[in-house]
Each structure stands twice: as structure tokens, then as C-alpha cells.
Design an enzyme around this catalytic site. Structure first.
Site, PDB file in Angstrom:
ATOM      1  N   ASN A 283     -10.837  -2.709  -5.927  1.00  0.00           N
ATOM      2  CA  ASN A 283     -10.067  -1.700  -6.676  1.00  0.00           C
ATOM      3  C   ASN A 283     -10.727  -1.277  -7.997  1.00  0.00           C
ATOM      4  OD1 ASN A 283      -6.789  -2.913  -5.616  1.00  0.00           O
ATOM      5  ND2 ASN A 283      -8.026  -1.257  -4.785  1.00  0.00           N
TER       6      ASN A 283
ATOM      7  N   ASP B 253       0.834  -1.204   0.000  1.00  0.00           N
ATOM      8  CA  ASP B 253       0.000   0.000   0.000  1.00  0.00           C
ATOM      9  C   ASP B 253       0.870   1.256   0.000  1.00  0.00           C
ATOM     10  OD1 ASP B 253      -2.313   1.489   0.049  1.00  0.00           O
ATOM     11  OD2 ASP B 253      -2.678   1.222   2.194  1.00  0.00           O
TER      12      ASP B 253
HETATM   13  C1  FPP Z   1      -2.095   0.245  -3.206  1.00  0.00           C
HETATM   14  O1  FPP Z   1      -1.595   1.549  -3.191  1.00  0.00           O
HETATM   15  C2  FPP Z   1      -1.575  -0.464  -4.344  1.00  0.00           C
HETATM   16  C3  FPP Z   1      -2.318  -1.011  -5.343  1.00  0.00           C
HETATM   17  C4  FPP Z   1      -3.783  -0.956  -5.413  1.00  0.00           C
HETATM   18  C5  FPP Z   1      -1.670  -1.675  -6.468  1.00  0.00           C
HETATM   19  C6  FPP Z   1      -0.525  -2.572  -6.100  1.00  0.00           C
HETATM   20  C7  FPP Z   1       0.272  -2.753  -7.287  1.00  0.00           C
HETATM   21  C8  FPP Z   1       1.615  -2.690  -7.341  1.00  0.00           C
HETATM   22  C9  FPP Z   1       2.515  -2.563  -6.209  1.00  0.00           C
HETATM   23  C10 FPP Z   1       2.299  -2.720  -8.604  1.00  0.00           C
HETATM   24  C11 FPP Z   1       2.222  -3.895  -9.417  1.00  0.00           C
HETATM   25  C12 FPP Z   1       2.417  -5.226  -8.830  1.00  0.00           C
HETATM   26  C13 FPP Z   1       2.786  -6.243  -9.600  1.00  0.00           C
HETATM   27  C14 FPP Z   1       2.799  -7.625  -9.117  1.00  0.00           C
HETATM   28  C15 FPP Z   1       3.211  -5.998 -10.977  1.00  0.00           C
HETATM   29  P1  FPP Z   1      -2.632   2.730  -3.252  1.00  0.00           P
HETATM   30  O2  FPP Z   1      -2.834   3.101  -4.665  1.00  0.00           O
HETATM   31  O3  FPP Z   1      -3.885   2.353  -2.541  1.00  0.00           O
HETATM   32  O4  FPP Z   1      -1.876   3.847  -2.490  1.00  0.00           O
HETATM   33  P2  FPP Z   1      -2.530   5.005  -1.626  1.00  0.00           P
HETATM   34  O5  FPP Z   1      -3.183   4.339  -0.443  1.00  0.00           O
HETATM   35  O6  FPP Z   1      -1.353   5.830  -1.242  1.00  0.00           O
HETATM   36  O7  FPP Z   1      -3.493   5.725  -2.507  1.00  0.00           O
END
Ligand code: FPP
Length: 241
Positions: free
Chosen positions: A67, A19
Site C-alpha cells: 500500500n 476492500d
Molecule cells: C482497501 O480498500 C482498504 C485499505 C487499503 C485500507 C483499510 C483500512 C480501513 C478499513 C480503515 C482503517 C482500519 C482500522 C483498523 C482503523 P481500497 O482503498 O483498496 O478500495 P478500492 O479497491 O475500492 O480502491
């Protein structure tokens, strides 16, 4: 380089809620997808740290069933990132003997991505190093609901006696049926919640909530958390000896 710990002291299975990509990008005045791309780059370092730490299973939460509620631009950008990641990383993962599996509800994903996922699973199915499981369109409640559908079909078809159903039965129908339960669940970015991740499987997991945003997380912090786990007293409901 941090000294590897004795394997018996460490977790076999580490699961990570990655996250903080969005905030990491926003702090830099960049679009959220920039953070997701930076986050994807950190995955390799963490996977590569696993063998020295004695971690045999690593499960990462890449995209949840919730998501889809994000903007169309972000969802499309993430799907494109997953396609590119699989295409780009297949050779390196295989070379490093990493066995890749995906968990989650696949039918909602586009056909091209599903094919890449199937191919990556197939290309790495003989690898016997780290088991990397990528949760993609995954939700713990959704997984239990889908498992229950399959279980109910087996009851209907006379393959399963309802009276025989116990705690060992449902896990056989879960997406994670071939994996052990996670020992340690890590969430980055300072949020202390589990967000529908591995609900059934994490019943006795130890948790670590760290402030680091995922694109800043790396082998060093993973090592620190694995070492800290080795000092914990896991009782599974029993009393300490
Ligand atoms: C949460 O951060 C992250 C995600 C919803 C996506 C996770 C994906 C990756 C780390 C990249 C790709 C992974 C692979 C396996 C290729 P957020 O967007 O919720 O962050 P925030 O809470 O700061 O908004």
C-alpha cells in the site's frame, strides 16, 4: 438480532481483507480517504458481533506492504487515520475486553504511530475477550522473510538444529505465533484474490468473497458468513467420513 450459532459449529478465527473503501467513496463523488474513514467506523460493529458468534480471534488487514505505492496523500491520510483510530478507540476496546495485537513490519511506521500501537497492546494485554489483530504494514511474504531471518539467526547461534526444522518450526517465528490459523477468510468488494494476506496461516482456511464494499459490511453479513461456514465440510486433505 440473529440467533447465535453453537460455538463448535463456527470459526474460532475469522480474518478479513477490508476492500472497497476507495470505490465506495468514488461512487459518492468523494475522495478515497472519505471511504477509509467510513471503513474504520465499521470495524467496531464487526468486533462487537464476534462474542455472540463464538468468534474468538478477528484479524483485519488495514495496510499492506504494497500500500506504500499509493499516493503520498492517501498514505499520509491512512497513517493519520490509524493514529486517530487508536487514540479514539482505546477506551472502548478495553471496556469491551478486546485484546489488541498488531502484526506486520513496524520499523517502517513512524515513531508516533508505533508508540500508540505499543501502548494499545499493553493497555489491553489483560483483556480476555475477543482477540483483535490488526495487520498494519503487513505482507505475507515479508512476514515469512522476516521469520526466516530470525530462524537463520537461531541456527547460526546454535539454538536451532537445521535437521529439526519441520512444519511446526516456522510458525513459531511468524508475527502470528500466538494466534491459531484462520478458519475463515473474508474479502469484501468482489475481488477474488488474497493479496499476500496470511499466506502460510491460511493453507486450510475457507474463503468467502463477497460483493459488499467494506464500508457497507456489518454485523448482519458477518453473521450470515459465519453461519454459512458452520455448514461447510472441512477435511484438511482427508476423505469425508
Ligand atoms: C482497501 O480498500 C482498504 C485499505 C487499503 C485500507 C483499510 C483500512 C480501513 C478499513 C480503515 C482503517 C482500519 C482500522 C483498523 C482503523 P481500497 O482503498 O483498496 O478500495 P478500492 O479497491 O475500492 O480502491
Amino acid at each position: 438480532m440473529v440467533k447465535p450459532i453453537r460455538q463448535t459449529d463456527g470459526p474460532d478465527h475469522v480474518a478479513i481483507i477490508m476492500d472497497g473503501n476507495g470505490r465506495w467513496a468514488t461512487q459518492r463523488g468523494r475522495p478515497r480517504l472519505f471511504g477509509h474513514h467510513a471503513g474504520a467506523k465499521r470495524v467496531r460493529e464487526v468486533v462487537e458481533a464476534c462474542p455472540d458468534l463464538g468468534v474468538k480471534y478477528l484479524t483485519i488487514f488495514a495496510f499492506s506492504t504494497e500500500n506504500w505505492k499509493r499516493t503520498q496523500v492517501e498514505v499520509a491520510g491512512l497513517m493519520s487515520l490509524f493514529r486517530r483510530y487508536i487514540t479514539k478507540e482505546t477506551r472502548a476496546l478495553k471496556a469491551e475486553n478486546v485484546r489488541v495485537r498488531f502484526i506486520g513490519d513496524r520499523p517502517r511506521l513512524d515513531a508516533k504511530l508505533r508508540k500508540l500501537m505499543d501502548d494499545l497492546e499493553e493497555h489491553t494485554c489483560h483483556c480476555d475477550g475477543v482477540n483483535l489483530t490488526i495487520a498494519l504494514n503487513y505482507g505475507g511474504r515479508d512476514e515469512v522473510a522476516r521469520a526466516t531471518q530470525r530462524l537463520a539467526r537461531d541456527v547460526r547461534d546454535g539454538k536451532l538444529d537445521p535437521e529439526s526444522i519441520d512444519e511446526e518450526t516456522l510458525p513459531r517465528y511468524l508475527d502470528t505465533c500466538v494466534l491459531p490459523d484462520p478458519d475463515l477468510v473474508i474479502r469484501t468488494s468482489g475481488e477474488a484474490r488474497i493479496s499476500n494476506f496470511l499466506l502460510w496461516q491460511s493453507a486450510y482456511a475457507e474463503y468467502e468473497f463477497v460483493e459488499t464494499l467494506w464500508p457497507d459490511f456489518g454485523a448482519e453479513e458477518m453473521t450470515r458468513l459465519v453461519h454459512a461456514y458452520g455448514k461447510r465440510d472441512r477435511r484438511f486433505g482427508a476423505v469425508a467420513q
